[in-house]
Design an enzyme around this catalytic site. Sequence first.
Site, short mmCIF file in Angstrom:
data_model
loop_
_atom_site.label_atom_id
_atom_site.label_comp_id
_atom_site.label_asym_id
_atom_site.label_seq_id
_atom_site.Cartn_x
_atom_site.Cartn_y
_atom_site.Cartn_z
N SER A 81 0.91 -1.01 -0.07
CA SER A 81 0.53 -0.17 0.08
C SER A 81 0.87 1.52 -0.26
CB SER A 81 -1.00 -0.01 1.68
OG SER A 81 -1.18 1.49 1.08
N TYR A 130 -2.06 0.24 10.54
CA TYR A 130 -2.04 -0.71 9.23
C TYR A 130 -1.02 0.07 8.28
CZ TYR A 130 -4.78 -1.49 4.23
OH TYR A 130 -4.95 -1.23 3.20
N1 LIG Z 1 -9.04 -0.38 -1.33
C1 LIG Z 1 -7.90 -0.33 -1.92
O1 LIG Z 1 -8.16 1.45 -1.97
C2 LIG Z 1 -6.29 -0.74 -1.07
C3 LIG Z 1 -6.00 0.09 -1.43
C4 LIG Z 1 -4.15 -0.07 -1.21
C5 LIG Z 1 -4.09 -1.65 -0.41
N2 LIG Z 1 -4.92 -2.01 -0.80
C6 LIG Z 1 -5.18 -3.76 -0.10
O2 LIG Z 1 -5.64 -4.63 -1.45
C7 LIG Z 1 -6.28 -5.97 -0.61
C8 LIG Z 1 -7.30 -5.90 -0.99
O3 LIG Z 1 -8.54 -4.95 -0.71
P1 LIG Z 1 -9.67 -4.46 -0.74
O4 LIG Z 1 -9.99 -3.30 -0.47
O5 LIG Z 1 -10.59 -5.59 -2.00
O6 LIG Z 1 -10.39 -5.57 0.51
P2 LIG Z 1 -12.04 -6.04 1.11
O7 LIG Z 1 -11.54 -5.84 2.69
O8 LIG Z 1 -12.75 -5.74 0.12
O9 LIG Z 1 -11.11 -7.61 0.91
C9 LIG Z 1 -10.46 -8.02 1.38
C10 LIG Z 1 -11.38 -9.63 1.77
O10 LIG Z 1 -10.34 -10.43 2.49
C11 LIG Z 1 -10.85 -11.51 3.41
N3 LIG Z 1 -10.59 -12.04 4.67
C12 LIG Z 1 -10.45 -11.19 5.28
N4 LIG Z 1 -10.02 -11.54 6.16
C13 LIG Z 1 -9.22 -12.70 6.05
C14 LIG Z 1 -8.94 -13.70 6.55
N5 LIG Z 1 -8.41 -14.18 7.99
N6 LIG Z 1 -8.71 -14.97 5.97
C15 LIG Z 1 -9.22 -15.02 4.67
N7 LIG Z 1 -9.65 -13.89 4.16
C16 LIG Z 1 -10.09 -12.84 4.59
C17 LIG Z 1 -12.54 -10.09 3.32
O11 LIG Z 1 -14.04 -11.81 4.00
C18 LIG Z 1 -12.60 -10.05 2.13
O12 LIG Z 1 -13.18 -10.78 1.28
C19 LIG Z 1 -6.05 -5.30 0.56
O13 LIG Z 1 -4.66 -6.32 1.27
C20 LIG Z 1 -6.37 -4.42 1.20
O14 LIG Z 1 -5.74 -3.76 2.61
C21 LIG Z 1 -7.01 -2.08 -1.06
#
Ligand SMILES: NC(=O)c1ccc[n+]([C@@H]2O[C@H](COP(=O)([O-])OP(=O)(O)OC[C@H]3O[C@@H](n4cnc5c(N)ncnc54)[C@H](O)[C@@H]3O)[C@@H](O)[C@H]2O)c1
Length: 285
Positions: free
Chosen positions: A168, A181
């Site tokens: 990130s 985070y």
């Molecule tokens: N959305 C953004 O703008 C953004 C920006 C930078 C980084 N990220 C990173 O990208 C990745 C995906 O983000 P997202 O927005 O799709 O998140 P999200 O919250 O929509 O999806 C995360 C998924 O992980 C699953 N999950 C959570 N804990 C879990 C566990 N212990 N075991 C198995 N599954 C588990 C949840 O059920 C969910 O479906 C993450 O690593 C997040 O930190 C997101």
Amino acid sequence: MRLPFNVDLSGKVAVVTGGAGVLGGFWVDALAACGAKVAVLDRNLMLAEKKAAEVTANGGIAVGVEANVLDKDSLKKAHQLIQEKLGTCDILLNGAGGNHPKGTTTKEYLFPEDLSEDREETTTFFDLDEQGIRFVFDLNFLGTLLPSQEFSKDMIGKKGCTIINVSSMNAYTPLTKIPAYSGAKAAVSNFTQWLAVHLSKVGIRVNAIAPGFFVTQQNEALLKNPDGSYTERSRKILNSTPMGRFGEAEELIGVLLFLVNEEASSFVNGVVIPVDGGFSAYSGV
Ligand SMILES: NC(=O)c1ccc[n+]([C@@H]2O[C@H](COP(=O)([O-])OP(=O)(O)OC[C@H]3O[C@@H](n4cnc5c(N)ncnc54)[C@H](O)[C@@H]3O)[C@@H](O)[C@H]2O)c1
């Protein structure tokens, strides 16, 4: 899904942790559209199966698999099921991750008045909750390490196998309010380099994508006020993004396909690629 370019992943098995999530869902679609057989691995089986059904309805191959990325036994069970249904893993995308409100301060800075007695609604640095912080470190760091341990075993002795982690912007410079985070994603970037080195002699490449700020249906309400104008934090983000806009989730696909494509990136190993409109390059001056 419209792909930025074509990559042939037919015959490959891809495991996407957090595959039922917002960005995870795009990654699942992209890998399936390239012909990979995709395991949508998520803690939420119902959503994982829903995503897999969507892929199947579009002519792809996918299965929804329940697993907790923090539980070795659960990963082992999921692994067995994936081997039976799809085969051994070629591509692991460690997408599960996220923040927790209990690891987050209310304000960007600590002011002397925040320490007065009647400030119950303000979470200062001193109020950060140990459990919340541990949750975030576990989910992002351990939740990347444990699936890598489990699934990279399949990759040894096979050609063209790779692990993609998700870091990130906060890994480069911490973002205000979210120390847990930020620290956890810095650990993910660092681990990406460590694992790339460690697995280099067995031919497994390990890289990461560092998404900048993306508007999705789920976070739109946080980034925009009810009247559609941007929140103060959104305006700060946009002012710090030289390209002056948020990203679209589809804009992460090109880097993913580049990294999983052995022909395109066979000598790319241990890098964290920002997809951020220049955010991480900009000092603000
Ligand atoms: N959305 C953004 O703008 C953004 C920006 C930078 C980084 N990220 C990173 O990208 C990745 C995906 O983000 P997202 O927005 O799709 O998140 P999200 O919250 O929509 O999806 C995360 C998924 O992980 C699953 N999950 C959570 N804990 C879990 C566990 N212990 N075991 C198995 N599954 C588990 C949840 O059920 C969910 O479906 C993450 O690593 C997040 O930190 C997101």
